[in-house]
Design an enzyme around this catalytic site. Structure first.
Site, PDB file in Angstrom:
ATOM      1  N   ASP A  47       0.810  -1.222   0.000  1.00  0.00           N
ATOM      2  CA  ASP A  47       0.000   0.000   0.000  1.00  0.00           C
ATOM      3  C   ASP A  47       0.847   1.278   0.000  1.00  0.00           C
ATOM      4  O   ASP A  47       0.368   2.351   0.364  1.00  0.00           O
ATOM      5  CB  ASP A  47      -0.963  -0.010   1.194  1.00  0.00           C
ATOM      6  CG  ASP A  47      -0.231  -0.174   2.512  1.00  0.00           C
ATOM      7  OD1 ASP A  47       1.008  -0.362   2.473  1.00  0.00           O
ATOM      8  OD2 ASP A  47      -0.882  -0.114   3.570  1.00  0.00           O
ATOM      9  N   HIS A 250      26.871   9.420 -14.889  1.00  0.00           N
ATOM     10  CA  HIS A 250      25.651   9.390 -14.079  1.00  0.00           C
ATOM     11  C   HIS A 250      25.873   8.640 -12.763  1.00  0.00           C
ATOM     12  O   HIS A 250      25.053   7.827 -12.351  1.00  0.00           O
ATOM     13  CB  HIS A 250      24.479   8.804 -14.881  1.00  0.00           C
ATOM     14  CG  HIS A 250      23.998   9.750 -15.944  1.00  0.00           C
ATOM     15  ND1 HIS A 250      23.237   9.368 -17.008  1.00  0.00           N
ATOM     16  CD2 HIS A 250      24.189  11.086 -16.107  1.00  0.00           C
ATOM     17  CE1 HIS A 250      22.977  10.422 -17.781  1.00  0.00           C
ATOM     18  NE2 HIS A 250      23.558  11.474 -17.243  1.00  0.00           N
ATOM     19  N   ASP A 267      26.670  17.437  -9.574  1.00  0.00           N
ATOM     20  CA  ASP A 267      25.671  17.812 -10.582  1.00  0.00           C
ATOM     21  C   ASP A 267      24.323  17.663  -9.887  1.00  0.00           C
ATOM     22  O   ASP A 267      23.883  16.550  -9.600  1.00  0.00           O
ATOM     23  CB  ASP A 267      25.792  16.879 -11.796  1.00  0.00           C
ATOM     24  CG  ASP A 267      24.850  17.257 -12.937  1.00  0.00           C
ATOM     25  OD1 ASP A 267      23.904  18.042 -12.710  1.00  0.00           O
ATOM     26  OD2 ASP A 267      25.058  16.744 -14.051  1.00  0.00           O
ATOM     27  N   ASP A 278      19.671  22.958 -13.001  1.00  0.00           N
ATOM     28  CA  ASP A 278      20.622  21.901 -13.386  1.00  0.00           C
ATOM     29  C   ASP A 278      22.020  22.510 -13.395  1.00  0.00           C
ATOM     30  O   ASP A 278      22.394  23.182 -14.357  1.00  0.00           O
ATOM     31  CB  ASP A 278      20.238  21.355 -14.774  1.00  0.00           C
ATOM     32  CG  ASP A 278      21.117  20.202 -15.216  1.00  0.00           C
ATOM     33  OD1 ASP A 278      21.927  19.706 -14.403  1.00  0.00           O
ATOM     34  OD2 ASP A 278      20.986  19.781 -16.389  1.00  0.00           O
ATOM     35  N   HIS A 357      30.217  13.638 -24.198  1.00  0.00           N
ATOM     36  CA  HIS A 357      28.790  13.992 -24.226  1.00  0.00           C
ATOM     37  C   HIS A 357      28.608  15.307 -24.982  1.00  0.00           C
ATOM     38  O   HIS A 357      29.571  15.964 -25.366  1.00  0.00           O
ATOM     39  CB  HIS A 357      28.197  14.055 -22.812  1.00  0.00           C
ATOM     40  CG  HIS A 357      28.871  14.999 -21.860  1.00  0.00           C
ATOM     41  ND1 HIS A 357      28.690  16.357 -21.913  1.00  0.00           N
ATOM     42  CD2 HIS A 357      29.727  14.771 -20.824  1.00  0.00           C
ATOM     43  CE1 HIS A 357      29.385  16.926 -20.935  1.00  0.00           C
ATOM     44  NE2 HIS A 357      30.032  15.990 -20.265  1.00  0.00           N
ATOM     45  N   HIS A 361      21.508  20.857 -23.433  1.00  0.00           N
ATOM     46  CA  HIS A 361      20.168  20.316 -23.646  1.00  0.00           C
ATOM     47  C   HIS A 361      19.183  21.393 -23.230  1.00  0.00           C
ATOM     48  O   HIS A 361      19.523  22.330 -22.505  1.00  0.00           O
ATOM     49  CB  HIS A 361      19.953  19.005 -22.860  1.00  0.00           C
ATOM     50  CG  HIS A 361      20.209  19.104 -21.381  1.00  0.00           C
ATOM     51  ND1 HIS A 361      19.307  19.643 -20.500  1.00  0.00           N
ATOM     52  CD2 HIS A 361      21.283  18.752 -20.632  1.00  0.00           C
ATOM     53  CE1 HIS A 361      19.807  19.599 -19.276  1.00  0.00           C
ATOM     54  NE2 HIS A 361      21.024  19.073 -19.320  1.00  0.00           N
ATOM     55  N   HIS A 368      15.843  17.281 -18.900  1.00  0.00           N
ATOM     56  CA  HIS A 368      16.152  17.179 -20.333  1.00  0.00           C
ATOM     57  C   HIS A 368      14.833  17.524 -21.017  1.00  0.00           C
ATOM     58  O   HIS A 368      13.992  16.668 -21.257  1.00  0.00           O
ATOM     59  CB  HIS A 368      16.644  15.774 -20.699  1.00  0.00           C
ATOM     60  CG  HIS A 368      18.000  15.481 -20.120  1.00  0.00           C
ATOM     61  ND1 HIS A 368      18.598  14.254 -20.170  1.00  0.00           N
ATOM     62  CD2 HIS A 368      18.892  16.283 -19.473  1.00  0.00           C
ATOM     63  CE1 HIS A 368      19.786  14.310 -19.576  1.00  0.00           C
ATOM     64  NE2 HIS A 368      19.980  15.523 -19.140  1.00  0.00           N
ATOM     65  N   GLU A 391      27.384  22.814 -20.619  1.00  0.00           N
ATOM     66  CA  GLU A 391      28.016  21.924 -19.653  1.00  0.00           C
ATOM     67  C   GLU A 391      29.163  21.081 -20.219  1.00  0.00           C
ATOM     68  O   GLU A 391      29.103  19.856 -20.221  1.00  0.00           O
ATOM     69  CB  GLU A 391      26.973  21.006 -19.021  1.00  0.00           C
ATOM     70  CG  GLU A 391      26.032  20.297 -19.982  1.00  0.00           C
ATOM     71  CD  GLU A 391      25.058  19.376 -19.240  1.00  0.00           C
ATOM     72  OE1 GLU A 391      25.524  18.520 -18.478  1.00  0.00           O
ATOM     73  OE2 GLU A 391      23.833  19.520 -19.424  1.00  0.00           O
ATOM     74  N   TYR A 395      37.105  14.325 -18.830  1.00  0.00           N
ATOM     75  CA  TYR A 395      37.131  13.141 -17.970  1.00  0.00           C
ATOM     76  C   TYR A 395      38.367  12.348 -18.376  1.00  0.00           C
ATOM     77  O   TYR A 395      38.406  11.770 -19.469  1.00  0.00           O
ATOM     78  CB  TYR A 395      35.846  12.330 -18.154  1.00  0.00           C
ATOM     79  CG  TYR A 395      34.619  13.233 -18.096  1.00  0.00           C
ATOM     80  CD1 TYR A 395      34.056  13.586 -16.870  1.00  0.00           C
ATOM     81  CD2 TYR A 395      34.088  13.798 -19.263  1.00  0.00           C
ATOM     82  CE1 TYR A 395      32.971  14.460 -16.815  1.00  0.00           C
ATOM     83  CE2 TYR A 395      33.004  14.670 -19.208  1.00  0.00           C
ATOM     84  CZ  TYR A 395      32.450  14.993 -17.991  1.00  0.00           C
ATOM     85  OH  TYR A 395      31.384  15.866 -17.937  1.00  0.00           O
ATOM     86  N   ARG A 412      33.433  18.928 -14.717  1.00  0.00           N
ATOM     87  CA  ARG A 412      32.350  19.471 -15.557  1.00  0.00           C
ATOM     88  C   ARG A 412      31.907  20.776 -14.915  1.00  0.00           C
ATOM     89  O   ARG A 412      31.884  20.888 -13.680  1.00  0.00           O
ATOM     90  CB  ARG A 412      31.178  18.482 -15.675  1.00  0.00           C
ATOM     91  CG  ARG A 412      30.041  19.003 -16.556  1.00  0.00           C
ATOM     92  CD  ARG A 412      29.016  17.932 -17.011  1.00  0.00           C
ATOM     93  NE  ARG A 412      28.282  17.316 -15.931  1.00  0.00           N
ATOM     94  CZ  ARG A 412      28.478  16.075 -15.480  1.00  0.00           C
ATOM     95  NH1 ARG A 412      29.422  15.315 -16.022  1.00  0.00           N
ATOM     96  NH2 ARG A 412      27.759  15.592 -14.492  1.00  0.00           N
ATOM     97  N   GLU A 414      28.637  23.440 -15.347  1.00  0.00           N
ATOM     98  CA  GLU A 414      27.336  23.538 -16.020  1.00  0.00           C
ATOM     99  C   GLU A 414      26.533  24.720 -15.498  1.00  0.00           C
ATOM    100  O   GLU A 414      26.325  24.857 -14.289  1.00  0.00           O
ATOM    101  CB  GLU A 414      26.533  22.252 -15.770  1.00  0.00           C
ATOM    102  CG  GLU A 414      25.121  22.304 -16.326  1.00  0.00           C
ATOM    103  CD  GLU A 414      24.358  20.994 -16.168  1.00  0.00           C
ATOM    104  OE1 GLU A 414      24.633  20.239 -15.215  1.00  0.00           O
ATOM    105  OE2 GLU A 414      23.473  20.734 -17.011  1.00  0.00           O
TER     106      GLU A 414
HETATM  107  N1  GLY Z   1      21.979  16.510 -14.685  1.00  0.00           N
HETATM  108  C1  GLY Z   1      21.808  15.925 -15.947  1.00  0.00           C
HETATM  109  C2  GLY Z   1      22.478  16.697 -16.981  1.00  0.00           C
HETATM  110  O1  GLY Z   1      23.260  17.564 -16.676  1.00  0.00           O
HETATM  111  O2  GLY Z   1      22.218  16.536 -18.138  1.00  0.00           O
HETATM  112 MN    MN Z   2      22.443  19.188 -17.761  1.00  0.00          MN
HETATM  113 MN    MN Z   3      23.457  18.469 -14.791  1.00  0.00          MN
END
Ligand code: GLY
Ligand code: MN
Ligand code: MN
Length: 445
Positions: A47, A250, A267, A278, A357, A361, A368, A391, A395, A412, A414
């Site tokens: 439940d 990730h 992140d 983000d 990458h 986005h 995203h 971003e 690496y 990174r 961003e």
């Molecule tokens: N946090 C996911 C990205 O930066 O795309």
């Molecule tokens: Mn992002």
């Molecule tokens: Mn991110």
């Protein structure tokens, strides 16, 4: 630790929700209908349910926060174009799971024209769809399609009495998603706030970090700040990667101990009124960048800053990404991590060993976010009201052919950027990204 509260921005007005629905209906044939369902509760076990999060398209058109609801738009209908089906009032159930608006509450609070509870859906929905030829819905939503199929069966059976059954489906998502790409002033205010809360959370994590703590301690700091500021929580799983964990794009285990010489990549972004922040920042656990860390960091920062400065109307994401690849590759060659001529390293994609990458986005109700990236085979041009991330990262593999000081470093940076009429607005400048500023913040007091 400062516990002050940021002022909350205004929620989206009922007039704006109506405007969004009107714009969608204006784009559709007069004898069509739109059906969009809310998200449903998903059972976690027995439940207990997973936390509920509204479907972004349904939210965009209604602001209605409950599960098991259905929006029906009927262009040109006398007596109202917007109809909502929602959960039945049920005092016994509501004592356990919380108040429900019910049809009367939905009508009173959400600026819609007509509302029914779900007990009436199977009789009311066929009546509403009678004479509507094409039904616009999310094509991948099998539940909503099943309701339309039921209506069609009922209306076909009533054909001799003059009923007209729908005879086609069409996907509605493309139209909604194009609208969602261009943010209104009210949406930008919410996104500024999600970004500001996210930035404060990053500052808080930077101030708290020290060797010997664990990655999850910083996750706790971030998510404390999100909730403290009235955000619903993280907009996506928080990433706190120290040392070589920063190279796992990730990484969400967030379980390791912060080592003395580690860089930490965070992140993380807050979700406020369903809009996402983000942000990624990378900083030294001990409060001071080593020479190698600083050198590599400055390569990423240089590329990132130039990419942010390039955001303006008519530029494409492909242009921005190409600039980042060029700057990062030049930096890698200068540091001896790549060898050869710049254009060759770009053309043969040898930079992808360090940067695999894309740079950006879309950002909005989803981290995203929706909206096409290419139009007629070409990278899409930016326009005022779009919001994107910038971003870039590097690496570095922990491999024998890499000079020792660079091995296993992941960086990174961003930011979230809104496109304006003549340039950009950086939403996430509440958290520093220059090494001297990061060190100052970490070592202040
Ligand atoms: N946090 C996911 C990205 O930066 O795309
Ligand atoms: Mn992002
Ligand atoms: Mn991110």
């Amino acid at each position: 630790m400062s516990n002050d509260r940021l002022p909350r921005p205004a929620p989206i007005s009922l007039a704006e929700y109506r405007q969004r629905r009107d714009r969608l209906m204006t784009a559709l044939p007069a004898d069509s209908a739109v059906l969009v369902s809310s998200a449903s509760l998903v059972t976690r076990s027995r439940d207990s349910d997973y936390p509920f999060r509204q479907n972004s398209d349904f939210h965009y058109l209604t602001g209605f926060p409950e599960p098991e609801a259905l929006l029906v738009l009927l262009p040109g209908r006398e007596g109202g174009e917007t109809v909502l089906f929602c959960q039945d009032r049920d005092p016994a159930q509501e004592a356990w799971t919380g108040r429900r608006y019910g049809a009367d509450g939905a009508l009173a609070s959400f600026g819609i024209d007509e509302a029914f509870e779900n007990a009436e859906r199977d009789t009311r929905l066929p009546e509403l769809l009678d004479g509507r030829h094409t039904i616009y819905l999310p094509l991948d939503d099998s539940q909503t399609r099943a309701w339309v199929d039921l209506c069609r069966t009922r209306l076909l059976a009533a054909q001799r009495r003059g009923a007209i059954a729908p005879d086609g489906y069409h996907d509605v998502c493309g139209l909604i998603h194009e609208q969602r790409m261009i943010k209104s002033e009210a949406e930008l205010a919410l996104m500024r706030h999600a970004a500001a809360v996210s930035a404060r959370a990053h500052c808080r994590a930077m101030r708290t970090a020290r060797p010997g703590l664990h990655e999850y301690h910083l996750q706790a700091e971030l998510e404390h700040e999100f909730l403290w500021q009235g955000a619903s929580g993280p907009a996506y799983d928080t990433i706190v990667g120290s040392g070589a964990n920063a190279c796992v794009l990730h990484y969400i285990e967030n379980a390791d101990c912060l080592g003395e010489g580690d860089l930490i990549l965070i992140d993380a972004g807050a979700e406020f009124d369903l809009y996402a922040g983000d942000i990624t920042r990378t900083f030294p656990a001990g409060g001071h960048f080593s020479d190698a860390q600083r050198t590599l960091y400055d390569v990423v920062l240089h590329a990132q800053q130039r990419a942010v400065d390039a955001v303006r109307p008519d530029v494409t994401l492909a242009d921005i990404h190409a600039g980042v690849v060029r700057d990062l590759t030049a930096g890698l060659i200068e540091l001896g991590l790549l060898s050869g001529d710049l254009q060759t390293c770009i053309d043969d994609e040898s930079y992808r060993r360090f940067y695999l990458h894309s740079t950006s986005h879309w950002l909005g109700l989803d981290v995203h976010d929706v909206g096409r990236y290419r139009i007629a085979g070409e990278s899409r041009r930016l326009a005022p009201g779009m919001v994107l991330t910038v971003e870039p990262g590097l690496y570095v593999p922990d491999a024998e052919d890499i000079p020792e000081p660079y091995r296993g470093i992941g960086i990174r940076i961003e930011d979230d950027v809104a496109v304006t009429a003549d340039g950009r607005e950086v939403l996430t400048d509440g958290v520093p990204k220059r090494t001297a500023e990061i060190e100052a913040l970490m070592n202040d007091g």
